[in-house]
Design a protein around this motif. Structure first.
Motif, PDB file in Angstrom:
ATOM      1  N   LYS A  52      -9.964   3.563   0.754  1.00  0.00           N
ATOM      2  CA  LYS A  52      -8.905   4.355   0.407  1.00  0.00           C
ATOM      3  C   LYS A  52      -8.320   5.243   1.182  1.00  0.00           C
ATOM      4  CE  LYS A  52     -10.975   4.473  -4.361  1.00  0.00           C
ATOM      5  NZ  LYS A  52     -11.119   4.918  -5.596  1.00  0.00           N
ATOM      6  N   TYR A  81      -0.713   6.530  -7.855  1.00  0.00           N
ATOM      7  CA  TYR A  81      -1.963   5.814  -6.938  1.00  0.00           C
ATOM      8  C   TYR A  81      -1.467   4.742  -6.144  1.00  0.00           C
ATOM      9  CZ  TYR A  81      -6.475   4.999  -5.586  1.00  0.00           C
ATOM     10  OH  TYR A  81      -7.362   4.786  -4.686  1.00  0.00           O
ATOM     11  N   GLN A 139      -1.365   4.440  -2.275  1.00  0.00           N
ATOM     12  CA  GLN A 139      -2.582   3.689  -1.410  1.00  0.00           C
ATOM     13  C   GLN A 139      -1.741   2.573  -0.674  1.00  0.00           C
ATOM     14  OE1 GLN A 139      -6.124   4.257  -1.196  1.00  0.00           O
ATOM     15  NE2 GLN A 139      -5.075   5.846  -1.921  1.00  0.00           N
TER      16      GLN A 139
END
Length: 110
Positions: free
Chosen positions: A4, A79, A83
């Protein structure tokens, strides 16, 4: 869990810098524990044990600018973008997993 990304510039972001310590810990926890598309089932007892945050529900709900909380699931709105998985490429294996997660979780977020 796979690799991540975290953006150290979040500490300079106005929204993040105005969060309480508990909100910062919660947001980072959610980002660390969610799946590849930003979804996470909330286990209040476990989150309390791991973070020391007493009011798990209230703390997550206070992050409503960035997190949607429905029932016992959350979705981190940006998110996938943070990412570095946009644009989605259906030929990319990781992106196929993102699409699969969205299909499995979308009904929890009307």
């Amino acid at each position: 869990m796979g690799v991540k990304f975290t953006d150290a510039n979040k500490w300079d972001d106005v929204w993040f810098s105005q969060l309480t310590m508990e909100q910062k810990v919660m947001f980072i926890y959610l980002c660390d524990m969610c799946d590849i598309a930003g979804f996470l089932e909330i286990n209040e007892r476990l989150i309390n044990l791991r973070t020391g945050i007493e009011d798990v529900r209230g703390t997550v709900e206070s992050l409503s600018k960035s997190v949607i909380y429905k029932g016992d699931h959350v979705w981190i709105k940006k998110y996938i973008k943070h990412q570095r998985n946009l644009p989605i490429n259906t030929n990319n294996g990781a992106h196929k997993s993102i699409l699969s997660s969205i299909k499995m979780n979308i009904d929890k977020f009307p």
